[in-house]
Motif scaffolding. Structure first.
Motif, short mmCIF file in Angstrom:
data_model
loop_
_atom_site.label_atom_id
_atom_site.label_comp_id
_atom_site.label_asym_id
_atom_site.label_seq_id
_atom_site.Cartn_x
_atom_site.Cartn_y
_atom_site.Cartn_z
N MET A 1 148.73 95.50 -1.19
CA MET A 1 147.45 95.88 -1.62
C MET A 1 146.34 95.82 -0.44
O MET A 1 146.48 94.73 0.38
CB MET A 1 146.83 94.90 -2.59
CG MET A 1 145.44 94.90 -3.01
SD MET A 1 145.18 93.66 -4.27
CE MET A 1 146.28 93.34 -5.30
N THR A 2 145.49 96.76 -0.16
CA THR A 2 144.53 96.79 0.96
C THR A 2 143.23 96.23 0.33
O THR A 2 143.00 96.29 -0.74
CB THR A 2 144.23 98.19 1.39
OG1 THR A 2 143.66 98.99 0.34
CG2 THR A 2 145.53 98.65 1.69
N ILE A 3 142.29 95.83 1.33
CA ILE A 3 141.10 95.30 1.07
C ILE A 3 140.26 96.63 0.30
O ILE A 3 139.41 96.59 -0.73
CB ILE A 3 140.17 94.79 2.30
CG1 ILE A 3 140.90 93.55 2.86
CG2 ILE A 3 138.65 94.75 1.96
CD1 ILE A 3 141.00 92.49 1.82
N ARG A 4 140.37 97.80 0.95
CA ARG A 4 139.97 98.96 0.17
C ARG A 4 139.94 99.07 -1.02
O ARG A 4 139.30 99.47 -1.86
CB ARG A 4 140.20 100.18 1.29
CG ARG A 4 139.76 101.58 0.75
CD ARG A 4 138.22 101.53 0.85
NE ARG A 4 137.82 102.75 0.11
CZ ARG A 4 137.32 102.90 -1.11
NH1 ARG A 4 137.74 102.01 -1.94
NH2 ARG A 4 136.80 103.92 -1.42
N ASP A 146 138.08 101.71 5.61
CA ASP A 146 139.43 102.47 5.51
C ASP A 146 139.82 102.60 6.94
O ASP A 146 141.20 102.37 7.14
CB ASP A 146 139.28 103.91 4.97
CG ASP A 146 139.34 103.86 3.41
OD1 ASP A 146 140.20 103.16 2.88
OD2 ASP A 146 138.69 104.88 2.88
N GLN A 147 139.12 102.83 8.03
CA GLN A 147 139.49 103.14 9.28
C GLN A 147 140.13 101.95 10.01
O GLN A 147 141.15 102.05 10.53
CB GLN A 147 138.24 103.62 9.91
CG GLN A 147 137.76 105.17 9.71
CD GLN A 147 136.50 105.34 10.46
OE1 GLN A 147 136.00 104.56 11.21
NE2 GLN A 147 135.86 106.50 10.22
N LYS A 148 139.79 100.92 9.73
CA LYS A 148 140.09 99.68 10.07
C LYS A 148 141.32 99.04 9.56
O LYS A 148 142.27 98.82 10.24
CB LYS A 148 138.94 98.46 10.13
CG LYS A 148 139.31 97.14 10.77
CD LYS A 148 139.24 97.15 12.03
CE LYS A 148 139.44 95.91 12.86
NZ LYS A 148 139.42 95.78 14.25
N GLU A 149 141.30 99.45 8.43
CA GLU A 149 142.75 99.06 7.50
C GLU A 149 143.84 99.96 8.07
O GLU A 149 144.85 99.43 8.24
CB GLU A 149 142.57 98.86 6.06
CG GLU A 149 142.02 97.74 5.76
CD GLU A 149 142.06 97.60 4.10
OE1 GLU A 149 142.63 96.30 3.60
OE2 GLU A 149 141.64 98.43 3.41
N ASN A 150 143.57 101.13 8.25
CA ASN A 150 144.80 102.23 8.61
C ASN A 150 145.06 102.13 10.11
O ASN A 150 146.19 101.85 10.33
CB ASN A 150 144.08 103.58 8.40
CG ASN A 150 143.87 104.16 7.16
OD1 ASN A 150 144.81 103.62 6.31
ND2 ASN A 150 143.14 104.97 6.82
#
Length: 158
Positions: A1-4, A146-150
């Protein structure tokens, strides 16, 4: 699971004019209700206040992440408020908090703790948190997450 995956536009407020920790918590709770994640804001507030008494959720670096396993949460969700001028929050570094994330997790689960650890890792980059604070709208804020998690996901192991 992501923060996003735990964020939605209608649970983010950008550039709020808030002046106290209580106002900030009330706004984060209002956003949880607005997003359909809770049904009893008063119960969540009591649980968050009890949690804050056990230990202030200000992390320093102008960030606070109040979290709780809430008996009325439909699922784990995050509400966010950026505060242009910051609010007094009792931070260990004595600085006003400008970026607040409230994690309301499902009761009986420690998922909110795992999400908080994940979020803290993401927010450990001061340049990134400055970008989040400077975001002009929810779409930009979410795109930054999104960018940071990716980047984190796609980084090769050291």
């Amino acid at each position: 699971m992501t923060i996003r995956e735990l964020l939605s536009e209608n649970m983010i407020e950008i550039g709020a004019a808030l002046y106290s920790k209580e106002e900030a918590l009330d706004e984060l709770i209002r956003l949880q209700k607005q997003g359909g994640m809770i049904h009893n804001p008063g119960a969540l507030k009591r649980e968050i206040i009890r949690r804050e008494k056990a230990g202030n959720s200000a992390a320093g670096c102008r960030i606070a992440i109040p979290d709780v396993a809430h008996s009325g949460s439909a699922k784990t969700a995050i509400s966010v408020v950026t505060v242009k001028d910051g609010v007094e929050y009792g931070a260990p570094d004595k600085r006003k908090v400008k970026l607040l994330f409230m994690i309301a997790g499902k009761s009986g689960s420690d998922e909110h703790k795992k999400v908080k650890a994940q979020l803290q890792k993401l927010l450990s980059d001061p340049a990134f948190t400055a970008q989040l604070c400077a975001a002009q709208d929810q779409k930009t804020f979410l795109a930054l997450i999104d960018q940071k998690e990716n980047r984190h996901v796609n980084q090769p192991p050291r």
